[in-house]
Design an enzyme around this catalytic site. Structure first.
Site, PDB file in Angstrom:
ATOM      1  N   ARG A 148      -3.565  -7.759 -20.932  1.00 48.09           N
ATOM      2  CA  ARG A 148      -4.427  -7.227 -22.001  1.00 48.09           C
ATOM      3  C   ARG A 148      -3.611  -6.568 -23.104  1.00 48.09           C
ATOM      4  O   ARG A 148      -4.075  -6.392 -24.207  1.00 48.09           O
ATOM      5  CB  ARG A 148      -5.437  -6.220 -21.434  1.00 48.09           C
ATOM      6  CG  ARG A 148      -6.426  -6.810 -20.475  1.00 48.09           C
ATOM      7  CD  ARG A 148      -7.386  -5.774 -19.932  1.00 48.09           C
ATOM      8  NE  ARG A 148      -8.235  -5.183 -20.949  1.00 48.09           N
ATOM      9  CZ  ARG A 148      -9.290  -5.773 -21.494  1.00 48.09           C
ATOM     10  NH1 ARG A 148      -9.622  -6.985 -21.106  1.00 48.09           N
ATOM     11  NH2 ARG A 148      -9.997  -5.168 -22.399  1.00 48.09           N
ATOM     12  N   PRO A 208       0.820  -1.216   0.000  1.00 46.14           N
ATOM     13  CA  PRO A 208       0.000   0.000   0.000  1.00 46.14           C
ATOM     14  C   PRO A 208       0.855   1.267   0.000  1.00 46.14           C
ATOM     15  O   PRO A 208       0.350   2.359  -0.246  1.00 46.14           O
ATOM     16  CB  PRO A 208      -0.840  -0.120   1.274  1.00 46.14           C
ATOM     17  CG  PRO A 208      -0.224  -1.192   2.079  1.00 46.14           C
ATOM     18  CD  PRO A 208       0.586  -2.055   1.180  1.00 46.14           C
ATOM     19  N   ASP A 245      -9.881   0.340 -24.484  1.00 48.89           N
ATOM     20  CA  ASP A 245     -10.196   0.299 -23.058  1.00 48.89           C
ATOM     21  C   ASP A 245     -10.290   1.714 -22.495  1.00 48.89           C
ATOM     22  O   ASP A 245      -9.596   2.614 -22.946  1.00 48.89           O
ATOM     23  CB  ASP A 245      -9.081  -0.421 -22.275  1.00 48.89           C
ATOM     24  CG  ASP A 245      -9.220  -1.931 -22.341  1.00 48.89           C
ATOM     25  OD1 ASP A 245     -10.258  -2.415 -22.831  1.00 48.89           O
ATOM     26  OD2 ASP A 245      -8.279  -2.613 -21.901  1.00 48.89           O
ATOM     27  N   GLU A 263       2.494  -7.615   8.668  1.00 43.86           N
ATOM     28  CA  GLU A 263       2.640  -6.154   8.754  1.00 43.86           C
ATOM     29  C   GLU A 263       3.603  -5.612   7.700  1.00 43.86           C
ATOM     30  O   GLU A 263       4.052  -4.477   7.780  1.00 43.86           O
ATOM     31  CB  GLU A 263       3.133  -5.759  10.152  1.00 43.86           C
ATOM     32  CG  GLU A 263       2.158  -6.075  11.253  1.00 43.86           C
ATOM     33  CD  GLU A 263       0.785  -5.435  11.039  1.00 43.86           C
ATOM     34  OE1 GLU A 263       0.714  -4.220  10.826  1.00 43.86           O
ATOM     35  OE2 GLU A 263      -0.211  -6.177  11.066  1.00 43.86           O
TER      36      GLU A 263
HETATM   37  N1  ADE Z   1      -0.762  -5.183   0.024  1.00 45.93           N
HETATM   38  C1  ADE Z   1      -1.635  -4.801   0.967  1.00 45.93           C
HETATM   39  N2  ADE Z   1      -2.394  -3.792   0.554  1.00 45.93           N
HETATM   40  C2  ADE Z   1      -2.011  -3.499  -0.727  1.00 45.93           C
HETATM   41  C3  ADE Z   1      -2.422  -2.550  -1.685  1.00 45.93           C
HETATM   42  N3  ADE Z   1      -3.378  -1.663  -1.443  1.00 45.93           N
HETATM   43  N4  ADE Z   1      -1.802  -2.557  -2.886  1.00 45.93           N
HETATM   44  C4  ADE Z   1      -0.808  -3.427  -3.138  1.00 45.93           C
HETATM   45  N5  ADE Z   1      -0.379  -4.350  -2.271  1.00 45.93           N
HETATM   46  C5  ADE Z   1      -0.973  -4.392  -1.072  1.00 45.93           C
END
Ligand code: ADE
Length: 230
Positions: free
Chosen positions: A154, A89, A169, A116
């Site tokens: 794709r 993330p 697309d 984590e």
């Molecule tokens: N691992 C955990 N959350 C994620 C996300 N939002 N994007 C990519 N990998 C992740």
């Protein structure tokens, strides 16, 4: 194009790899997806891959040693070593322009985390391209890796039946517009009719109508987006 997926849960990919477009692309040798269990690179009787964070705090952290050794071993399994992508993330946000950048690679190595996250030295040593699929936290990188594969293939020549499809697309092309509204049979359902122009057979009018539709949708969507998404 080759993908190597490094994960603690290779079985998550089972259904995905054996269905639909991707299964056909693999069968036709246009795409190759190799799964690698990071635990195979863990040491000791218990094959430990995670440990408690230094400094305390909740959760477990994926250990640097098995992860780095797994990545290095997988890179050495084939040529070219490929671009290493860490799904997290904290990475840069995946969008269609990132997808178009990734599809130019011959090989992507997708590193999926759990718990984590990774010991920070994984990033220091391997310098991966960190990618996030959105501002929310998943239980692991596996679903995000599937999203990357799904969007990238794709663009691999021959994967889509119709070579024009990927270009049409939403978000593709220089204007990065949304796609127009599509209809198929029946012509009418519960009082909702298919626009006349699509039935008339005038290709110029159809193209103009579609372009206008795409523009309108894009404008509407921009109006709905928060400033930071623009
Ligand atoms: N691992 C955990 N959350 C994620 C996300 N939002 N994007 C990519 N990998 C992740």
């Amino acid at each position: 194009m080759r993908f190597d997926v490094l994960t603690l849960f290779p079985q998550i990919f089972g259904g995905y790899l054996t269905q639909s477009l991707l299964a056909k692309a693999i069968e036709r040798h246009l795409v190759d997806v190799q799964l690698h269990d990071i635990r195979d690179w863990a040491k000791g009787k218990h094959k430990k891959v995670d440990d408690r964070p230094f400094g305390g705090g909740p959760g477990m952290v994926m250990m640097v040693e098995p992860v780095v050794e797994c990545v290095e071993a997988v890179q050495a399994m084939a040529q070219p070593p490929g671009r290493l992508i860490q799904l997290t993330p904290q990475g840069r946000r995946l969008d269609q322009s990132v997808v178009e950048e990734l599809c130019r690679e011959a090989r992507l190595i997708l590193l999926c985390g759990r718990y984590e996250g990774f010991d920070e030295r994984v990033s220091e040593i391997l310098k991966p391209d960190a990618i996030s699929i959105g501002d929310y936290v998943l239980n692991g990188g596996e679903v995000a890796a599937m999203v990357v594969i799904d969007a990238v293939i794709r663009h691999v020549p021959g994967v889509l039946g119709d070579e024009e499809s990927a270009k049409q697309d939403s978000f593709s092309g220089d204007e990065r517009q949304l796609e127009w509204a599509q209809y198929t049979r029946p012509r009418e359902f519960r009082g909702h009719a298919v626009p006349e122009v699509l039935i008339g057979g005038n290709h110029e009018q159809i193209a103009a109508w579609r372009a206008e539709q795409g523009r309108k949708r894009t404008e509407k969507r921009k109006g709905e987006m928060k400033n930071d998404e623009l």
